[in-house]
Scaffold this motif. Structure first.
Motif, short mmCIF file in Angstrom:
data_model
loop_
_atom_site.label_atom_id
_atom_site.label_comp_id
_atom_site.label_asym_id
_atom_site.label_seq_id
_atom_site.Cartn_x
_atom_site.Cartn_y
_atom_site.Cartn_z
N GLU A 1 -16.24 -7.30 -13.90
CA GLU A 1 -17.20 -7.80 -14.88
C GLU A 1 -16.43 -8.52 -15.99
OE1 GLU A 1 -19.52 -4.58 -16.33
OE2 GLU A 1 -20.46 -4.20 -14.40
N GLN A 2 -17.09 -9.41 -16.67
CA GLN A 2 -16.44 -10.19 -17.72
C GLN A 2 -15.90 -9.30 -18.83
OE1 GLN A 2 -15.95 -13.46 -17.39
NE2 GLN A 2 -14.79 -13.57 -19.27
N GLN A 3 -16.66 -8.29 -19.22
CA GLN A 3 -16.20 -7.40 -20.29
C GLN A 3 -14.98 -6.60 -19.86
OE1 GLN A 3 -19.77 -5.20 -21.10
NE2 GLN A 3 -20.47 -6.68 -22.62
N THR A 4 -14.92 -6.19 -18.60
CA THR A 4 -13.77 -5.46 -18.09
C THR A 4 -12.55 -6.37 -18.04
OG1 THR A 4 -15.28 -4.12 -16.75
CG2 THR A 4 -12.95 -4.05 -16.17
N THR A 5 -12.76 -7.62 -17.66
CA THR A 5 -11.66 -8.58 -17.64
C THR A 5 -11.10 -8.79 -19.04
OG1 THR A 5 -12.65 -9.69 -15.74
CG2 THR A 5 -11.01 -10.93 -17.00
N MET A 6 -11.98 -8.94 -20.02
CA MET A 6 -11.52 -9.13 -21.39
C MET A 6 -10.79 -7.89 -21.92
SD MET A 6 -12.18 -12.18 -22.20
CE MET A 6 -12.06 -12.72 -20.52
N ALA A 7 -11.28 -6.71 -21.54
CA ALA A 7 -10.60 -5.47 -21.95
C ALA A 7 -9.22 -5.39 -21.32
CB ALA A 7 -11.44 -4.26 -21.55
N LEU A 8 -9.08 -5.87 -20.09
CA LEU A 8 -7.78 -5.88 -19.43
C LEU A 8 -6.82 -6.82 -20.15
CD1 LEU A 8 -6.15 -4.92 -16.93
CD2 LEU A 8 -7.02 -6.91 -15.73
N ASP B 1 0.82 -1.21 0.00
CA ASP B 1 0.00 0.00 0.00
C ASP B 1 0.85 1.27 0.00
OD1 ASP B 1 -2.29 -1.55 -0.02
OD2 ASP B 1 -2.56 -1.46 2.16
N ASP B 2 2.00 1.24 0.69
CA ASP B 2 2.89 2.41 0.73
C ASP B 2 3.41 2.77 -0.65
OD1 ASP B 2 2.53 2.63 3.44
OD2 ASP B 2 4.46 1.70 3.97
N ARG B 3 3.52 1.79 -1.51
CA ARG B 3 4.01 2.03 -2.87
C ARG B 3 2.86 2.28 -3.85
NH1 ARG B 3 7.54 -1.19 -0.24
NH2 ARG B 3 9.76 -0.84 -0.62
N ASN B 4 1.67 2.47 -3.34
CA ASN B 4 0.47 2.74 -4.15
C ASN B 4 0.23 1.66 -5.20
OD1 ASN B 4 -0.14 5.11 -2.82
ND2 ASN B 4 1.07 6.37 -4.21
N LEU B 5 0.40 0.41 -4.83
CA LEU B 5 0.17 -0.69 -5.75
C LEU B 5 -1.27 -1.17 -5.64
CD1 LEU B 5 3.47 -2.66 -5.18
CD2 LEU B 5 2.75 -1.62 -7.31
N VAL B 6 -1.84 -1.54 -6.78
CA VAL B 6 -3.18 -2.10 -6.86
C VAL B 6 -3.05 -3.41 -7.62
CG1 VAL B 6 -5.51 -1.80 -7.77
CG2 VAL B 6 -4.26 0.16 -6.91
N LEU B 7 -3.55 -4.50 -7.06
CA LEU B 7 -3.39 -5.82 -7.65
C LEU B 7 -4.58 -6.15 -8.55
CD1 LEU B 7 -1.81 -8.48 -7.87
CD2 LEU B 7 -3.12 -9.29 -5.91
N TYR B 8 -4.29 -6.35 -9.83
CA TYR B 8 -5.26 -6.88 -10.78
C TYR B 8 -4.82 -8.31 -11.06
CZ TYR B 8 -7.18 -2.31 -12.07
OH TYR B 8 -7.80 -1.09 -12.06
N SER B 9 -5.73 -9.26 -10.93
CA SER B 9 -5.39 -10.63 -11.25
C SER B 9 -6.44 -11.21 -12.19
CB SER B 9 -5.29 -11.47 -9.98
OG SER B 9 -6.52 -11.49 -9.30
N VAL B 10 -5.95 -11.93 -13.19
CA VAL B 10 -6.83 -12.62 -14.13
C VAL B 10 -6.41 -14.08 -14.10
CG1 VAL B 10 -7.58 -12.85 -16.51
CG2 VAL B 10 -7.06 -10.59 -15.59
N ALA B 11 -7.28 -14.93 -13.61
CA ALA B 11 -7.02 -16.37 -13.56
C ALA B 11 -8.03 -17.04 -14.47
CB ALA B 11 -7.15 -16.89 -12.14
N GLY B 12 -7.52 -17.58 -15.57
CA GLY B 12 -8.43 -18.12 -16.58
C GLY B 12 -9.14 -16.96 -17.24
N MET B 13 -10.41 -16.84 -17.03
CA MET B 13 -11.19 -15.73 -17.56
C MET B 13 -11.87 -14.95 -16.46
SD MET B 13 -10.88 -15.63 -20.76
CE MET B 13 -10.13 -16.64 -21.99
N ILE B 14 -11.42 -15.13 -15.22
CA ILE B 14 -12.02 -14.44 -14.08
C ILE B 14 -11.06 -13.37 -13.59
CG2 ILE B 14 -12.89 -14.72 -11.73
CD1 ILE B 14 -13.46 -17.67 -12.52
#
Length: 185
Positions: free
Chosen positions: A86-93, A64-77
């Motif tokens: 949302e599924q569309q946001t995951t696909m856009a990522l 958190d001190d380094r202002n990190l945000v974790l995005y994880s995509v496992a399979g299609m989730i």
């Protein structure tokens, strides 16, 4: 009636991806540093190891001190800080990295700077939090100094006159729409 329903279904199927977030990381631009992990499954050792490490309060605080945000995509989730996307946001990522989740064999770990620059973090099976923290600490000083523009600065930039000195023409008022025609069955 069936023709209308079919037409509506086709329209929604075609237009759905158009209305999806085209750039899901834009919400963090100039505010945080997204760390994106694209893994083939939830059982991936890189993803599981990082999630387990973030359970430690000291590691979470350093994250958190380094202002990190974790995005994880496992399979299609997809998840953002353990909240499902949302599924569309995951696909856009996934599309944002020009990477197909179904074609993956190895896990991709990408650190995105506050200014949007991307740096792939090399790893062998698992990635340690120290590796991520070293990558953030190695960022140029100019990137670390970036702060999000305030609302007042955004309003001032929007109301500032153009640089060429010419005033923009005011927009023409729109014509009122005519009432819709009744449907014929």
């Amino acid at each position: 009636m069936r023709v209308r329903s079919l037409t509506l279904a086709i329209l929604l199927a075609v237009a759905g991806p158009v209305f999806a977030d085209e750039k899901p990381l834009e919400q963090d631009l100039y505010k945080a540093r997204p760390l994106v992990i694209i893994a083939p499954s939830t059982a991936d050792p890189t993803l599981r190891g990082l999630n387990k490490a973030l359970e430690d309060p000291a590691t979470k605080k350093a994250f958190d001190d380094r202002n990190l945000v974790l995005y994880s995509v496992a399979g299609m989730i997809g998840k953002r800080d353990d909240k499902f996307l949302e599924q569309q946001t995951t696909m856009a990522l996934i599309r944002e990295f020009k990477f197909s989740a179904k074609d993956t064999v190895a896990t991709l770990v990408v650190l995105v700077g506050k200014d949007g620059t991307q740096k792939i973090i090399e790893h062998t099976g698992t990635v340690e939090p120290k590796t991520i923290f070293d990558a953030v600490d190695a960022l140029p000083a100019a990137e670390k100094a970036i702060v999000a523009p305030t609302v007042a600065e955004q309003k001032q930039a929007a109301s500032a006159p153009p640089k060429d000195g010419k005033q923009a023409k005011p927009a023409k008022p729109a014509k009122p729409l005519s009432p819709p025609k009744p449907l014929e069955d």
